[in-house]
Design a protein around this motif. Structure first.
Motif, PDB file in Angstrom:
ATOM      1  N   VAL A  70       0.842  -1.194   0.000  1.00 32.69           N
ATOM      2  CA  VAL A  70       0.000   0.000   0.000  1.00 32.69           C
ATOM      3  C   VAL A  70       0.879   1.247   0.000  1.00 32.69           C
ATOM      4  N   GLU A  71       0.336   2.320  -0.548  1.00 34.96           N
ATOM      5  CA  GLU A  71       0.998   3.611  -0.422  1.00 34.96           C
ATOM      6  C   GLU A  71       0.974   4.002   1.045  1.00 34.96           C
ATOM      7  N   ASP A  72       2.014   4.658   1.498  1.00 36.87           N
ATOM      8  CA  ASP A  72       2.118   5.014   2.915  1.00 36.87           C
ATOM      9  C   ASP A  72       0.987   5.924   3.385  1.00 36.87           C
ATOM     10  N   ARG A  73       0.353   6.626   2.481  1.00 32.97           N
ATOM     11  CA  ARG A  73      -0.731   7.546   2.837  1.00 32.97           C
ATOM     12  C   ARG A  73      -2.118   6.883   2.829  1.00 32.97           C
ATOM     13  N   THR A  74      -2.195   5.594   2.544  1.00 28.72           N
ATOM     14  CA  THR A  74      -3.480   4.892   2.484  1.00 28.72           C
ATOM     15  C   THR A  74      -4.113   4.834   3.868  1.00 28.72           C
ATOM     16  N   LEU A  75      -5.341   5.275   3.936  1.00 31.88           N
ATOM     17  CA  LEU A  75      -6.080   5.207   5.192  1.00 31.88           C
ATOM     18  C   LEU A  75      -6.624   3.800   5.397  1.00 31.88           C
ATOM     19  N   LEU A  76      -6.784   3.429   6.655  1.00 33.76           N
ATOM     20  CA  LEU A  76      -7.289   2.091   6.975  1.00 33.76           C
ATOM     21  C   LEU A  76      -8.649   1.848   6.333  1.00 33.76           C
ATOM     22  N   VAL A  77      -9.521   2.845   6.324  1.00 36.75           N
ATOM     23  CA  VAL A  77     -10.841   2.675   5.717  1.00 36.75           C
ATOM     24  C   VAL A  77     -10.721   2.318   4.238  1.00 36.75           C
ATOM     25  N   HIS A  78      -9.760   2.921   3.543  1.00 37.36           N
ATOM     26  CA  HIS A  78      -9.576   2.625   2.120  1.00 37.36           C
ATOM     27  C   HIS A  78      -8.903   1.268   1.924  1.00 37.36           C
ATOM     28  N   PHE A  79      -8.027   0.883   2.830  1.00 39.88           N
ATOM     29  CA  PHE A  79      -7.447  -0.457   2.787  1.00 39.88           C
ATOM     30  C   PHE A  79      -8.567  -1.493   2.891  1.00 39.88           C
ATOM     31  N   ILE A  80      -9.456  -1.295   3.858  1.00 38.59           N
ATOM     32  CA  ILE A  80     -10.557  -2.239   4.079  1.00 38.59           C
ATOM     33  C   ILE A  80     -11.487  -2.283   2.865  1.00 38.59           C
ATOM     34  N   ARG A  81     -11.878  -1.125   2.377  1.00 39.61           N
ATOM     35  CA  ARG A  81     -12.851  -1.059   1.283  1.00 39.61           C
ATOM     36  C   ARG A  81     -12.228  -1.383  -0.074  1.00 39.61           C
ATOM     37  N   ASP A  82     -11.096  -0.760  -0.380  1.00 35.94           N
ATOM     38  CA  ASP A  82     -10.529  -0.851  -1.727  1.00 35.94           C
ATOM     39  C   ASP A  82      -9.628  -2.061  -1.932  1.00 35.94           C
ATOM     40  N   HIS A  83      -8.842  -2.411  -0.937  1.00 39.92           N
ATOM     41  CA  HIS A  83      -7.919  -3.539  -1.081  1.00 39.92           C
ATOM     42  C   HIS A  83      -8.573  -4.873  -0.728  1.00 39.92           C
ATOM     43  N   LEU A  84      -9.538  -4.837   0.203  1.00 38.13           N
ATOM     44  CA  LEU A  84     -10.159  -6.085   0.653  1.00 38.13           C
ATOM     45  C   LEU A  84     -11.609  -6.240   0.186  1.00 38.13           C
TER      46      LEU A  84
END
Length: 162
Positions: free
Chosen positions: A17-31
């Motif tokens: 992930v990019e270092d600026r990725t927010l947890l909410v976007h990790f959860i929604r966009d990556h998972l």
């Protein structure tokens, strides 16, 4: 870019992930777990609330890299198959939702609150602890009823087992 591993709902995920990725976007966009909502991006509404290492947090202001190695629970991780979590059931039975946008955040905050207080909640405590979660539809009355009903069920179950 950073490589992180976060356990979400009991399953470990490793992603770059990019270092600026927010947890909410990790959860929604990556998972692709879309139960956690993006509302205000400023921690004002609570729609993005998840539980990280046992603590309810607003995932719109947590960097995913700071959650590396953490255990995260989202609303998708509460039910056991077709069996809803007690808080989800209480929200259904007591009409604790209207449009549903705030619901996942309210439920996650309630689950954490009930666990921390071992179900020993009163209306004033629930109202105080949900101050950081906004609902534009219900006026909170049925949300409070739902949380108190789930807390009572938790308390009865835990004290019957003791």
């Amino acid at each position: 870019m950073s490589s992180i591993t976060i356990s979400v709902n009991g399953t470990p995920y490793t992603r770059d992930v990019e270092d600026r990725t927010l947890l909410v976007h990790f959860i929604r966009d990556h998972l692709a777990l879309t139960g956690t909502h993006v509302g205000c991006d400023t921690t004002q509404c609570g729609a993005c609330t998840v539980v990280v290492d046992g603590k309810a947090v607003k995932s719109c202001t947590v960097l995913a890299v700071s959650a590396d190695g953490s255990d995260v629970t989202t609303v998708e991780g509460l039910a056991d198959g077709d069996n809803l979590h007690d808080v989800q059931t209480a929200f259904h039975e007591h009409h604790g939702l209207q449009c549903g946008f705030c619901t996942s955040g309210m439920i996650m905050a309630a689950v954490n609150m009930i666990k921390r207080h071992d179900g020993m909640l009163d209306e004033a405590t629930v109202r105080h602890e949900l101050e950081g979660n906004l609902c534009r539809c219900t006026g909170y009355h049925n949300i409070i009823k739902s949380v108190l009903a789930a807390a009572e069920k938790h308390r009865q179950r835990n004290h019957a087992a003791a």
